[in-house]
Motif scaffolding. Sequence first.
Motif, PDB file in Angstrom:
ATOM      1  N   VAL A 280       0.841  -1.196   0.000  1.00 38.02           N
ATOM      2  CA  VAL A 280       0.000   0.000   0.000  1.00 38.02           C
ATOM      3  C   VAL A 280       0.875   1.244   0.000  1.00 38.02           C
ATOM      4  O   VAL A 280       1.948   1.267   0.627  1.00 38.02           O
ATOM      5  N   THR A 281       0.413   2.275  -0.690  1.00 35.96           N
ATOM      6  CA  THR A 281       1.115   3.559  -0.694  1.00 35.96           C
ATOM      7  C   THR A 281       0.134   4.681  -0.393  1.00 35.96           C
ATOM      8  O   THR A 281      -1.083   4.528  -0.581  1.00 35.96           O
TER       9      THR A 281
ATOM     10  N   ALA B 157       4.790  13.606   2.494  1.00 38.73           N
ATOM     11  CA  ALA B 157       5.644  12.424   2.446  1.00 38.73           C
ATOM     12  C   ALA B 157       4.987  11.346   1.598  1.00 38.73           C
ATOM     13  O   ALA B 157       3.794  11.069   1.750  1.00 38.73           O
ATOM     14  N   VAL B 158       5.747  10.761   0.687  1.00 38.98           N
ATOM     15  CA  VAL B 158       5.276   9.594  -0.056  1.00 38.98           C
ATOM     16  C   VAL B 158       5.676   8.370   0.757  1.00 38.98           C
ATOM     17  O   VAL B 158       6.859   8.153   1.036  1.00 38.98           O
ATOM     18  N   MET B 159       4.681   7.575   1.157  1.00 41.90           N
ATOM     19  CA  MET B 159       4.926   6.470   2.073  1.00 41.90           C
ATOM     20  C   MET B 159       4.472   5.148   1.472  1.00 41.90           C
ATOM     21  O   MET B 159       3.547   5.109   0.641  1.00 41.90           O
ATOM     22  N   VAL B 160       5.125   4.072   1.884  1.00 44.51           N
ATOM     23  CA  VAL B 160       4.768   2.735   1.426  1.00 44.51           C
ATOM     24  C   VAL B 160       4.712   1.790   2.622  1.00 44.51           C
ATOM     25  O   VAL B 160       5.339   2.023   3.657  1.00 44.51           O
ATOM     26  N   ARG B 161       3.971   0.720   2.433  1.00 42.19           N
ATOM     27  CA  ARG B 161       3.850  -0.332   3.452  1.00 42.19           C
ATOM     28  C   ARG B 161       3.989  -1.677   2.759  1.00 42.19           C
ATOM     29  O   ARG B 161       3.370  -1.917   1.722  1.00 42.19           O
ATOM     30  N   SER B 162       4.808  -2.545   3.311  1.00 41.06           N
ATOM     31  CA  SER B 162       5.075  -3.876   2.744  1.00 41.06           C
ATOM     32  C   SER B 162       5.751  -3.792   1.386  1.00 41.06           C
ATOM     33  O   SER B 162       5.540  -4.634   0.514  1.00 41.06           O
TER      34      SER B 162
END
Length: 287
Positions: free
Chosen positions: A107-108, A262-267
């Motif tokens: 996910v982003t 902020a550009v964020m990511v998960r996994s």
Amino acid sequence: MPTSPSVLAQLPIRRLTTDDLLGCADLSENRNWPREEHKWGHLLTAGTGYGIDDPSGTGLITCCVVTSYGPELAAIGMVLVAEPYARQGVGRRLMQHVLAEAGDTPVTLYATPNGQPLYEQLGFTETNRSEMVRGRFSFTTPAPNVPVRPATAEDLQAILRLDREVFGLDRTHILTRLPAFADHLRVAEENGEITGFAAAWPNMDTHVVGPLIAKDPATAQALIASLATATDRPLRTDIDERHTTLLSWAKENGIDSVATNAVMVRSLPDLPGDWQRRFAPLTVAAG
């Protein structure tokens, strides 16, 4: 109005439909965001909305939208909580539900400074930052002489091929809606090859430039300048902060910084695709 955590925790989370467009716009307005009804219509059509209804029947107390790019990635955006319910765990509960629905899918999202601490607690990490810029394009510093023209229906397949190469995933379900969603769609073409494309879509009193895909900063500049000639509204876009040449040129032409996210990511260690040719998203809500 329920305020206790135990009562809030029992309110059902449901999937939203296009019938919820005005409710989502009302919630945006409640949090001093623009109503953005045109954008909400696109997001609720191309993606999946989630929300919790106010038990008083007066609207939504929280909502968000998830745009899926298959099992490889999903983008979360427009996470909103009505002011009377803020800081009571409602947003966290909605996010936890959406992440559970996503399962193993990475996910982003784009995080504001206020939202970033919560997303970090939920396992997101920052990969880079995006700068929102807005203003009336002044044409002070000319764009490079890169051929740009309005897109035609015959360009669609070439646009889809280029976008998949640069974005890293298939966005056909998003890009095929662009001609109806955007007021202007341009392509850069050199020696018979499409080397970039960009759209300008209406959002309140502005035209938002996005997506912006280009082989280099010069091509990105030419696309923005071409779109600027087609509107008398201020332009707005969200440019990856690593694209310093494009940001400097935009500011020389009156498109000034408004905020950074902020550009964020998960996994996922980072977003797929080629960031050097990906200059701006369609919208930060959908990636």
